[in-house]
Write an enzyme that holds these catalytic residues in place. Structure first.
Site, PDB file in Angstrom:
ATOM      1  N   GLN B 209     -97.484   0.813  62.088  1.00  0.00           N
ATOM      2  CA  GLN B 209     -97.272  -0.187  63.145  1.00  0.00           C
ATOM      3  C   GLN B 209     -96.481  -1.326  62.526  1.00  0.00           C
ATOM      4  OE1 GLN B 209     -98.862   0.292  66.511  1.00  0.00           O
ATOM      5  NE2 GLN B 209     -98.759   2.330  65.610  1.00  0.00           N
ATOM      6  N   ARG B 229     -99.938  -6.046  67.315  1.00  0.00           N
ATOM      7  CA  ARG B 229     -98.500  -6.149  67.062  1.00  0.00           C
ATOM      8  C   ARG B 229     -97.805  -4.882  67.554  1.00  0.00           C
ATOM      9  NH1 ARG B 229    -100.748  -5.087  61.764  1.00  0.00           N
ATOM     10  NH2 ARG B 229     -99.838  -3.238  60.813  1.00  0.00           N
ATOM     11  N   GLY B 250    -102.446  -4.545  74.157  1.00  0.00           N
ATOM     12  CA  GLY B 250    -102.024  -3.444  73.300  1.00  0.00           C
ATOM     13  C   GLY B 250    -100.628  -3.641  72.715  1.00  0.00           C
ATOM     14  N   HIS B 251    -100.262  -2.735  71.803  1.00  0.00           N
ATOM     15  CA  HIS B 251     -98.964  -2.877  71.129  1.00  0.00           C
ATOM     16  C   HIS B 251     -97.804  -2.743  72.112  1.00  0.00           C
ATOM     17  CE1 HIS B 251     -99.586   1.585  69.688  1.00  0.00           C
ATOM     18  NE2 HIS B 251     -99.710   1.469  70.980  1.00  0.00           N
ATOM     19  N   ASN B 252     -96.800  -3.602  71.895  1.00  0.00           N
ATOM     20  CA  ASN B 252     -95.556  -3.573  72.669  1.00  0.00           C
ATOM     21  C   ASN B 252     -95.704  -3.986  74.126  1.00  0.00           C
ATOM     22  OD1 ASN B 252     -95.146  -1.225  70.403  1.00  0.00           O
ATOM     23  ND2 ASN B 252     -93.295  -2.411  70.758  1.00  0.00           N
TER      24      ASN B 252
END
EC number: 2.3.1.191
Lengths: 347, 347, 347
Positions: B209, B229, B250-252
């Protein structure tokens, strides 16, 4: 655009040949060509390697500016001119290996930060890194090659296996953890379970919670997630089980190998998950039930009974997934057809 | 009863004229009269200023013992004798300004607490206050006029803009934050996203990640909330976006300007919110969807598809709000009428 | 198998007579026989005391290897040969007393850890233990006989009553807490409430949150739970109220005596719970409502209106429990009967 070097300096350049080998991909083109980093399909430039998987992103694949892309055989034809196709069976899995070439798992910088505190009788394995304001309590054992982040707390008597990472602000108590365990920021292990008896006068009397938490090898616990210790006997997360963020695990819960518990799920006391169960986000499982191997619990479901192995359930209360979806579709049709009929839906 | 001076010493006395000016309210009565603090309508005494807004609290307005009250023109007639009416269009907004006269935003007391640890190569802006046991990692940058609370942790390489506040026990990693950002107690920024690939043998292999978290100017993250991240590329909270407590991002994920995410909401990876979206408490949004500007997601909703701009949805699965409410009302009538008919509701 | 002595050394051996006295149980057998610990029914050996309650575990009772078991009169006949039956009316309540003989509540080891920081003008009661990296802010008061764990944080001006325990990484601010309060790992008390006014331009302006948190005697707050302070006036948790992990309490919420709030529940601003209300896991209560005494809110419910005293509600939106269960059963029958009829369920 590759990763921000302030956070993730890339270990490049790396040759296309080495990349193809790591990926287990068929090499086409110049094996000596060098790449600088990995990047997402939509952001990658000519010096970077991306991957494509799934039908959804075909447009992004056709337009990518990546220098090379990991693709399944079925998508090879969509790779644009000038981009090297690295054909392999499982592109995302291959990507994890290529990305790890450029960004290997963090390696501990051995030593104890001057502000940390380690109890005199704690045992610290070789090569372990202990960060600022970290606390290692009396008689605790931290294995070799671990990383404890800033403000990490390892309670008295705890055992943490080799190669584990405890991120900033995570804390554990009353816990025996295996190798390669990861606790993300603010994870709370070994809390007193929510166990009490209420007297006829309405007073809540705590039941002494004298069990432990056992974390198998490779268990990961997400940020600010909570795992309560057993009331008597243990709470157990089986090897390879992964918890996302803000998950609640009650006392004496047991999971098998490789279970996946997505964010904000709650599992009440003494419930058992067999191997490879997946519980999607925000679902809740009541206490004292058993979920069979490889079952999948839908997001926001409320599971109140045992689930047989290999079953998909969804809804609150949870039913077999097909039945729930049918029920909601039927309800929707009823209302669409008759919503203005204030006498209700029957003639 | 004003605020407890142990926690919130009031900067009074302040004249009615100054109060009316700050509120943008029409002044009636003696502008030189002095007030000591603000207080809730039901608790305020003669030396205090309260506000009234909404139809709900008319009884409280009629009975208030406040010395002055901010009211809309439509409620002026309900203000009791002996209480000064400060008439204005948006009483609650006016109240925020009057309350800030008595209780301005905390001002940093410049300096680094003797127990804090700041990396030699970190940069700290002028006038910044760094609290006990705070950690500022290598190469991090903290802007001018910031406050870092006790045990706050700013990870290596992070950037925190001027005028930001990181409350006790909040931590950030892999994050670039703008000006006037607020992280409440225990907020976790920059966690590793829940990204892995499962091999055919059932092993979960982490996808590195390697993205960041970007927090726009004025972003606020609630207590014990988590922002992962990006996997590659960034997780982005747009300027002025506010997260309540125990929220999972959550990511993105990307949000636009001024989004409002209420407590215990979860937003899965790669979902995008356009400007001014409101997500009510405990709702869940699946990954890879897009929610249009100014849409409103009801509490406990489960959103599984794109939402067009300006749409209200509710329910799990989420439907347009009007339709869901109709469906539940219809279902309720069915059962009220026919609940005893075990053969079901059709002839 | 008793408790792991690394975490819970048992204070045995203890005689059967002493055990029976603590339990208020009828003594049968040799009062001088000694026991080493308590243990769960399924894991206990001949030197250990277990308990049995409820119909569910009769098989476990018949097969137990425990040396003695606390049982209700109705189950006495199921106790196997060689196991002493300690007959009493409320076996689990009796067990809490027997378990506390072997594992009494932790006793503070008076003193301040060399790495802790206590403000010069803070007051610390006699016999209190302050752990590593704990922070006690200016003008704070910590009562006698308290335990502050590693990294615990008591904000400026806070009051913590005698006999309280603040576990590792818990933090409080703007809070007045009574005696015997327990904050579990990572609990966050006194956060700024989610209060702001949005201007016509879409800017969110914070309403100064100038109230406090008042925790009654014996209140417990679970791991990583959050309690926001009042906007004006106080957030109040009544004496004996218990919060499980990851609970969200909004500003100005009030609970009566002995309320029980299970994991991941959210209660929005200004809602009031009368005495002895139980809110099951993951339920959500909207703001500004009132829940009557002894009401029970089902797991995952969404409560949007006042609940009369003594009422059970369930569902989202929440209805009386009987009605909701009927509705779901009816819906299920409809779909089972007619799910394949794509024209809908009415003729």
């Amino acid at each position: 655009m590759g990763a921000d070097p302030r956070f993730f300096p890339a270990r490049g350049p790396i040759s296309l040949a080495a990349i193809a080998t790591a990926a287990g991909a068929r090499l086409t083109g110049d094996g000596a060509r060098e790449f600088l980093d990995v990047a997402p399909l939509a952001l990658a430039g000519p010096g970077e390697v991306a991957f494509h998987e799934g039908r959804r992103n075909t447009a992004a694949l056709r337009q990518t500016r990546a220098g090379a892309v990991l693709v399944a055989p079925s998508a090879e034809a969509e790779v644009p001119d000038g981009c090297v196709a690295l054909v392999c069976d499982a592109p995302q899995l291959a990507y994890t290996r290529v990305a790890a070439l450029f960004h290997p798992r963090p390696v501990p910088v051995p030593g104890i930060h001057p502000t940390a505190w380690v109890a005199p009788d704690a045992r610290i394995g070789e090569g372990t890194q202990i960060g600022a304001f970290a606390f290692v309590g009396p008689a605790a054992e931290v294995g070799a090659g671990c990383i404890l982040g800033a403000h990490a707390s390892i309670g008295a008597g705890c055992v943490l296996g080799a190669g584990s990472i405890v991120h900033a602000h995570a804390s554990m108590a009353h816990c025996i953890a295996g190798a390669r365990v990861v606790l993300h920021q603010g994870a709370r292990i070994g809390n007193e379970g929510f166990g009490f008896v209420t007297t006829p006068m309405g007073e809540h009397v705590t039941v002494p919670q004298i069990g432990r938490v056992i974390l198998g090898d490779g268990v990961e616990v997400g940020a600010n997630s909570c795992v309560d210790r057993g009331a008597g006997g243990d709470t157990v997360l089986g090897p390879g089980t992964r918890l996302d963020n803000l998950v609640q695990i009650g006392h004496n819960v047991k999971t098998g190998r490789g279970c996946v518990i997505v964010a904000q799920v709650g599992i009440a006391g003494s419930t058992e998950l067999e191997d490879y169960v997946v519980v999607a986000a925000q679902a809740g499982l009541t206490g004292h039930i058993r979920v069979g191997a490889k079952s999948r619990i839908g997001a926001q479901s409320g599971v109140m009974n045992d689930v047989p192995p290999g079953t998909d359930v969804v809804g609150s209360p949870a039913w077999p997934a097909r039945e729930t979806l049918k029920a909601f579709a039927w309800l929707r049709r009823q209302v669409a057809a008759k919503g203005n009929d204030r006498t209700g839906g029957t003639p």
